[in-house]
Design a protein around this motif. Structure first.
Motif, PDB file in Angstrom:
ATOM      1  N   TYR A 281       0.846  -1.192   0.000  1.00 43.89           N
ATOM      2  CA  TYR A 281       0.000   0.000   0.000  1.00 43.89           C
ATOM      3  C   TYR A 281       0.879   1.239   0.000  1.00 43.89           C
ATOM      4  N   SER A 282       0.439   2.244  -0.714  1.00 37.99           N
ATOM      5  CA  SER A 282       1.122   3.531  -0.691  1.00 37.99           C
ATOM      6  C   SER A 282       0.083   4.641  -0.741  1.00 37.99           C
ATOM      7  N   MET A 283       0.552   5.835  -0.476  1.00 37.40           N
ATOM      8  CA  MET A 283      -0.336   6.986  -0.387  1.00 37.40           C
ATOM      9  C   MET A 283       0.187   8.091  -1.302  1.00 37.40           C
ATOM     10  N   ALA A 284      -0.745   8.774  -1.934  1.00 34.89           N
ATOM     11  CA  ALA A 284      -0.416   9.917  -2.775  1.00 34.89           C
ATOM     12  C   ALA A 284      -1.521  10.942  -2.606  1.00 34.89           C
TER      13      ALA A 284
ATOM     14  N   PRO B 130       0.044  -7.864   5.341  1.00 35.63           N
ATOM     15  CA  PRO B 130       0.017  -7.081   6.577  1.00 35.63           C
ATOM     16  C   PRO B 130      -0.076  -5.590   6.288  1.00 35.63           C
ATOM     17  N   ARG B 131      -0.764  -4.892   7.134  1.00 33.94           N
ATOM     18  CA  ARG B 131      -0.912  -3.450   7.005  1.00 33.94           C
ATOM     19  C   ARG B 131       0.382  -2.778   7.424  1.00 33.94           C
ATOM     20  N   PRO B 132       0.926  -1.882   6.607  1.00 32.44           N
ATOM     21  CA  PRO B 132       2.158  -1.195   6.978  1.00 32.44           C
ATOM     22  C   PRO B 132       1.951  -0.374   8.246  1.00 32.44           C
ATOM     23  N   SER B 133       2.966  -0.297   9.066  1.00 30.23           N
ATOM     24  CA  SER B 133       2.812   0.420  10.328  1.00 30.23           C
ATOM     25  C   SER B 133       2.992   1.919  10.158  1.00 30.23           C
ATOM     26  N   ARG B 134       3.735   2.350   9.174  1.00 31.50           N
ATOM     27  CA  ARG B 134       3.954   3.783   8.983  1.00 31.50           C
ATOM     28  C   ARG B 134       3.821   4.113   7.501  1.00 31.50           C
ATOM     29  N   ALA B 135       3.122   5.183   7.206  1.00 33.26           N
ATOM     30  CA  ALA B 135       2.886   5.556   5.808  1.00 33.26           C
ATOM     31  C   ALA B 135       4.185   5.898   5.105  1.00 33.26           C
TER      32      ALA B 135
ATOM     33  N   LYS C 195      -7.083  -2.640   7.168  1.00 32.08           N
ATOM     34  CA  LYS C 195      -6.603  -3.368   8.337  1.00 32.08           C
ATOM     35  C   LYS C 195      -6.098  -4.737   7.868  1.00 32.08           C
ATOM     36  N   ALA C 196      -5.151  -5.296   8.607  1.00 32.64           N
ATOM     37  CA  ALA C 196      -4.656  -6.634   8.258  1.00 32.64           C
ATOM     38  C   ALA C 196      -5.817  -7.616   8.317  1.00 32.64           C
TER      39      ALA C 196
ATOM     40  N   ASN D 208     -12.745 -11.314   2.769  1.00 30.80           N
ATOM     41  CA  ASN D 208     -13.397 -10.014   2.650  1.00 30.80           C
ATOM     42  C   ASN D 208     -12.408  -8.857   2.637  1.00 30.80           C
ATOM     43  N   ALA D 209     -11.146  -9.130   2.908  1.00 26.03           N
ATOM     44  CA  ALA D 209     -10.162  -8.054   2.988  1.00 26.03           C
ATOM     45  C   ALA D 209      -9.808  -7.568   1.594  1.00 26.03           C
ATOM     46  N   VAL D 210      -9.464  -6.308   1.503  1.00 24.25           N
ATOM     47  CA  VAL D 210      -9.029  -5.749   0.229  1.00 24.25           C
ATOM     48  C   VAL D 210      -7.721  -6.400  -0.176  1.00 24.25           C
ATOM     49  N   ASN D 211      -6.845  -6.588   0.773  1.00 20.69           N
ATOM     50  CA  ASN D 211      -5.560  -7.200   0.519  1.00 20.69           C
ATOM     51  C   ASN D 211      -5.162  -7.924   1.788  1.00 20.69           C
ATOM     52  N   SER D 212      -4.748  -9.147   1.699  1.00 22.36           N
ATOM     53  CA  SER D 212      -4.454  -9.906   2.898  1.00 22.36           C
ATOM     54  C   SER D 212      -3.031  -9.718   3.397  1.00 22.36           C
TER      55      SER D 212
END
Length: 134
Positions: A73-76, A124-129, A109-110, A118-122
């Motif tokens: 995951y990334s953010m822009a 692990p959720r990154p801890s910091r953006a 969320k993880a 049901n998760a978008v992506n299984s």
């Protein structure tokens, strides 16, 4: 005496109002279909395999985007005119890293064992953006 002369004046304008409402609705639907849902820089990323997971209103009129590609995951952010893509840390006037806040709020969320389907992506959720913006 014609029926239109016996109706109250508000009843005479009702068909006109209904017609105008239909035209306005039609034009709104047409405009929604004419305008691309995502800005061009985001569409370009999608063409390269990125998937938009979430969008959100961000600081200073920006729009935030959470994208997933290859399990990461990334953010822009895009500007209000939808022409410019900004990648990197967003820091407010107090020095607070807003990416961390947005990641906590908008990254998926993880997936737990019970609802992994049901998760978008299984992954692990990154801890910091910021770890995902480089």
């Amino acid at each position: 005496m014609p029926l239109s002369n016996t109706l109250p004046s508000s009843s005479k304008t009702m068909p006109l109002r209904a017609g105008m409402a239909c035209v306005a609705l039609f034009l709104a639907v047409q405009a929604a279909h004419a305008a691309p849902r995502h800005p061009k820089p985001i569409r370009d990323a999608e063409a390269k395999g990125a998937k938009v997971v979430a969008t959100f209103p961000a600081a200073s009129g920006l729009t935030g985007w959470v994208v997933s590609q290859n399990g990461t995951y990334s953010m822009a952010f895009t500007t209000a005119d939808r022409k410019t893509l900004i990648v990197g840390e967003l820091i407010d006037e107090k020095g607070k890293n807003l990416n961390d806040h947005y990641a906590d709020k908008y990254f998926p969320k993880a997936a737990s064992a019970g609802n992994a389907g049901n998760a978008v992506n299984s992954s692990p959720r990154p801890s910091r953006a910021r770890e995902n913006n480089r």
